[in-house]
Design an enzyme around this catalytic site. Structure first.
Site, short mmCIF file in Angstrom:
data_model
loop_
_atom_site.label_atom_id
_atom_site.label_comp_id
_atom_site.label_asym_id
_atom_site.label_seq_id
_atom_site.Cartn_x
_atom_site.Cartn_y
_atom_site.Cartn_z
N ASP A 13 0.83 -1.21 0.00
CA ASP A 13 0.00 0.00 0.00
C ASP A 13 0.86 1.27 0.00
OD1 ASP A 13 -2.29 1.48 0.07
OD2 ASP A 13 -2.77 1.07 2.16
N ASN A 61 -10.80 -2.71 -6.11
CA ASN A 61 -10.00 -1.71 -6.84
C ASN A 61 -10.61 -1.29 -8.17
OD1 ASN A 61 -6.75 -2.96 -5.68
ND2 ASN A 61 -7.98 -1.28 -4.91
N GLU A 194 0.30 -13.51 12.13
CA GLU A 194 0.97 -12.42 12.84
C GLU A 194 0.97 -11.20 11.92
OE1 GLU A 194 2.10 -12.56 15.95
OE2 GLU A 194 1.47 -14.65 16.13
C1 FPP Z 1 -1.96 0.35 -3.21
O1 FPP Z 1 -1.47 1.65 -3.28
C2 FPP Z 1 -1.49 -0.39 -4.32
C3 FPP Z 1 -2.26 -0.96 -5.28
C4 FPP Z 1 -3.73 -0.89 -5.29
C5 FPP Z 1 -1.66 -1.69 -6.38
C6 FPP Z 1 -0.49 -2.51 -6.00
C7 FPP Z 1 0.29 -2.67 -7.21
C8 FPP Z 1 1.62 -2.63 -7.29
C9 FPP Z 1 2.54 -2.57 -6.14
C10 FPP Z 1 2.26 -2.69 -8.59
C11 FPP Z 1 1.60 -3.78 -9.36
C12 FPP Z 1 2.46 -4.30 -10.34
C13 FPP Z 1 3.10 -5.42 -10.20
C14 FPP Z 1 3.91 -5.85 -11.30
C15 FPP Z 1 2.98 -6.24 -8.99
P1 FPP Z 1 -2.52 2.82 -3.39
O2 FPP Z 1 -2.63 3.22 -4.81
O3 FPP Z 1 -3.79 2.42 -2.72
O4 FPP Z 1 -1.79 3.94 -2.58
P2 FPP Z 1 -2.50 5.09 -1.75
O5 FPP Z 1 -3.21 4.41 -0.62
O6 FPP Z 1 -1.34 5.91 -1.28
O7 FPP Z 1 -3.41 5.79 -2.68
#
Ligand code: FPP
Length: 228
Positions: A13, A61, A194
């Site tokens: 996150d 999402n 955990e």
């Molecule tokens: C949460 O951050 C992240 C996601 C919803 C997507 C996770 C995806 C990745 C780490 C990259 C995916 C790609 C690969 C290749 C695994 P957020 O956007 O909710 O952050 P925020 O809470 O700060 O808005």
């Protein structure tokens, strides 16, 4: 390292906030986050973790702007199309978990290709949870059970209907970016997990911090409802 968790899950996150703090579009946070994902997959494999589950896209999402959703899908596609050698060199098996059949065709094909190419790997299994929801996984399992006409089941039987039946219970859940929530990740598998939280945003998360989480885990006393 002693007392390593068998199965580690990560809620990756904070990509959006990482970008916004730098005056960048949110998608730049996801791009940087994907680099962190790559580093942590390798680190976990080198440390001897057997199962690493990564929450890449939840069933919730879809509520994000269409452009962001499409960018995430294309980023994941790019990831699988470019990381095969890395997975093979590290003997890492790629799996997906979730309602993958609802994703765009090109992404389903990319995932299926990567799963096939790494199916023989015997080291760590890296599980990308995409269009995954813990409640949805349980409901999908119940519906499979109903279709088979069973009228009574026990916990062990139930497990066979989950997306990846052989996936062991989650030992350690890491969540970055300071949020203290499970957010519908691995609900069935996390009954005795955990929990480990950090303020660090996912793009800034490092192998060093990952090791710290594992060290903290190794010192915890797990009783699973019993007594010592
Ligand atoms: C949460 O951050 C992240 C996601 C919803 C997507 C996770 C995806 C990745 C780490 C990259 C995916 C790609 C690969 C290749 C695994 P957020 O956007 O909710 O952050 P925020 O809470 O700060 O808005």
């Amino acid at each position: 390292m002693e007392n390593l968790p068998l199965h580690v899950g990560i809620i990756m996150d904070g990509n959006g906030r990482w970008a916004v703090r730098r005056g960048l579009p949110r998608i730049e946070g996801h791009r940087k986050g994907a680099e962190t994902t790559e580093k942590i997959v390798i680190a976990a494999s080198n440390l001897g973790i057997k199962y690493l589950s990564l929450y890449a896209f939840s069933t919730e999402n879809w509520k994000r702007p269409k452009e962001e959703v499409n960018f995430l899908f294309s980023l994941m596609y790019e990831y699988v199309r470019s990381k095969l050698d890395l997975f093979l060199e590290n003997n890492v098996k790629f799996r997906t978990m979730g309602r993958v059949w609802e994703l765009p065709d090109y992404l389903q094909e990319g995932f299926a290709w990567m799963e096939e190419q790494t199916a023989h790997c015997t080291g760590m299994t890296a599980i990308f949870a995409v269009n995954y929801g813990g409640r949805q996984e349980i409901i999908d399992a119940v519906n499979s059970i109903l279709r088979e006409g069973l009228d009574s089941i026990d916990q062990e039987t139930f497990r066979h209907y989950l997306y990846i039946p052989e996936l062991p219970d989650l030992d350690l859940l890491i969540r970055t970016s300071g949020e203290l929530r499970i957010s519908n990740f691995l609900l069935w598998q996390s009954a005795y997990t955990e929990l480990w939280f950090t303020e660090t945003l996912w793009p800034d998360f490092t192998e060093e911090e990952f090791r710290r989480a594992l060290e903290d885990f190794s010192k915890r006393e797990r009783r699973f409802g019993g007594i010592k």
